[in-house]
Design an enzyme around this catalytic site. Sequence first.
Site, PDB file in Angstrom:
ATOM      1  N   CYS A 162      44.940  49.644  34.533  1.00  0.00           N
ATOM      2  CA  CYS A 162      45.453  48.572  35.381  1.00  0.00           C
ATOM      3  C   CYS A 162      46.594  47.787  34.738  1.00  0.00           C
ATOM      4  O   CYS A 162      47.112  46.848  35.348  1.00  0.00           O
ATOM      5  CB  CYS A 162      44.314  47.636  35.769  1.00  0.00           C
ATOM      6  N   HIS A 302      45.759  38.194  36.196  1.00  0.00           N
ATOM      7  CA  HIS A 302      45.152  39.486  36.527  1.00  0.00           C
ATOM      8  C   HIS A 302      44.123  39.264  37.626  1.00  0.00           C
ATOM      9  O   HIS A 302      44.115  39.987  38.614  1.00  0.00           O
ATOM     10  CB  HIS A 302      44.521  40.087  35.275  1.00  0.00           C
ATOM     11  N   GLU A 313      39.187  35.618  31.650  1.00  0.00           N
ATOM     12  CA  GLU A 313      40.624  35.362  31.730  1.00  0.00           C
ATOM     13  C   GLU A 313      40.900  33.865  31.834  1.00  0.00           C
ATOM     14  O   GLU A 313      41.831  33.357  31.212  1.00  0.00           O
ATOM     15  CB  GLU A 313      41.261  36.088  32.907  1.00  0.00           C
ATOM     16  N   LYS A 332      45.892  38.989  44.052  1.00  0.00           N
ATOM     17  CA  LYS A 332      44.931  40.035  44.403  1.00  0.00           C
ATOM     18  C   LYS A 332      43.933  39.532  45.438  1.00  0.00           C
ATOM     19  O   LYS A 332      43.263  40.347  46.079  1.00  0.00           O
ATOM     20  CB  LYS A 332      44.195  40.518  43.154  1.00  0.00           C
ATOM     21  N   HIS A 337      43.362  44.991  44.569  1.00  0.00           N
ATOM     22  CA  HIS A 337      43.764  45.408  43.221  1.00  0.00           C
ATOM     23  C   HIS A 337      44.405  46.782  43.290  1.00  0.00           C
ATOM     24  O   HIS A 337      43.747  47.785  43.584  1.00  0.00           O
ATOM     25  CB  HIS A 337      42.536  45.424  42.317  1.00  0.00           C
ATOM     26  N   PHE A 397      41.260  48.921  31.701  1.00  0.00           N
ATOM     27  CA  PHE A 397      40.138  49.575  31.044  1.00  0.00           C
ATOM     28  C   PHE A 397      40.599  50.137  29.701  1.00  0.00           C
ATOM     29  O   PHE A 397      41.736  50.586  29.546  1.00  0.00           O
ATOM     30  CB  PHE A 397      39.604  50.712  31.899  1.00  0.00           C
TER      31      PHE A 397
END
Length: 411
Positions: A162, A302, A313, A332, A337, A397
């Site tokens: 991502c 994010h 975050e 998002k 996403h 990831f």
Amino acid sequence: MRRVVVTGLGLICGVGNNTEEVWRNLLAGKSGVRRITQFDASQHACQIAAEVKNFDPLKFIEKKELKKMGRFIHLAVAAADEAIAMSGLKITPANAEAVGVHIGSGIGGFDIIEREHTALIEGGPRKISPFFIPAAIVNLAAGHVSMRLGAKGPNEATATACTTSAHSVGDSVRIIQHGDADVMIAGGSEAAITPMGVGGFAAMRALSTRNQEPEKASRPWDSGRDGFVIGEGAGILILEELEHARARGANPIAEVVGYGMSGDAYHITQPAPEHEGGFRVMKNAVRDAGIEPSEIGYVNAHGTSTPIGDTLEAHAIRNFFGPHRIAVSSTKSMTGHLLGGAGGLEAGITALALRDQILPPTINLEHQDPDTGDMDFVPNHCREASIEYAMSNSFGFGGTNGALLFKRWGG
């Protein structure tokens, strides 16, 4: 150091098929999340996604060429066409070697892989299309864009989950700064709304299952969040060395002044405690820009709507900015996403926020999670603001992180 500006954008996602439509709908707080239409999701735990709607690839690609490309390539080609048109750049034999392409994808042609696997099982190996591999592999988005436009400079593709297209943009800035190109067509594309794509993320319990209220499913930092909503689309930026842009009379949208990278070295899917890697990536971007954190007015986070990720975050942002209560939002909440396409889309959105001095909202934020502290998430409505610098965060990831720092263009 050679300065790099953004001179064109191509944005496609669940809320719009071009940049200005996307931007207009984000400012209006419109969600692009609906029930899945691209396949029968009735047996899936998650039945919702932010699909690109009414997208006709034949407007951009000849019919005979379509079968050579997965959907992620279709989207990348369309976004790159828009970005080039907005920039006004003409690629000619005289400048072709100074124009490069760096477009990534986290997954690539899942749709093609699933289709050809079915052909194999049902008809044997002779039924596999000769276009299977080039239609599916990640670097063919960049390949097709370069061939269509005649860009003969650096040609690359990143696949860092991502964070993919944030890295594509940041690495492209470095390519220009180093002098290996004057212009880079950079970003990412993703089209993983497929039975295996949705089923795989659902098996990890990563996706929201708020199937009866699709538009409310993506809700970063809300106490009721239960996972992210998968989206698709593309975000492409035209990055250009400043003097090159000036020489041809281009109109920059924003300047890219900082790029940070970091690795968590912790877990395959979860961020490190207190999102230590996220803290360092913001620190690295600010150091690269040579500014102070207090000079930044906005962070496009994010912010995926996952219970653990959002909280950590928020902690990283609060720890990094300290007493400077910065405005933070997650688009998002509306686009879903885009996985490997998210960083490019959100980099473009961040540049537009600087251009228009408006902060897009985090929608569906009804009851802010108390674990996120006293933070300004620009809830539910856009807001005018006076901002000189803005940051876009991307995390992937495997603990791969990227942050891009933009400056308002003032000539």
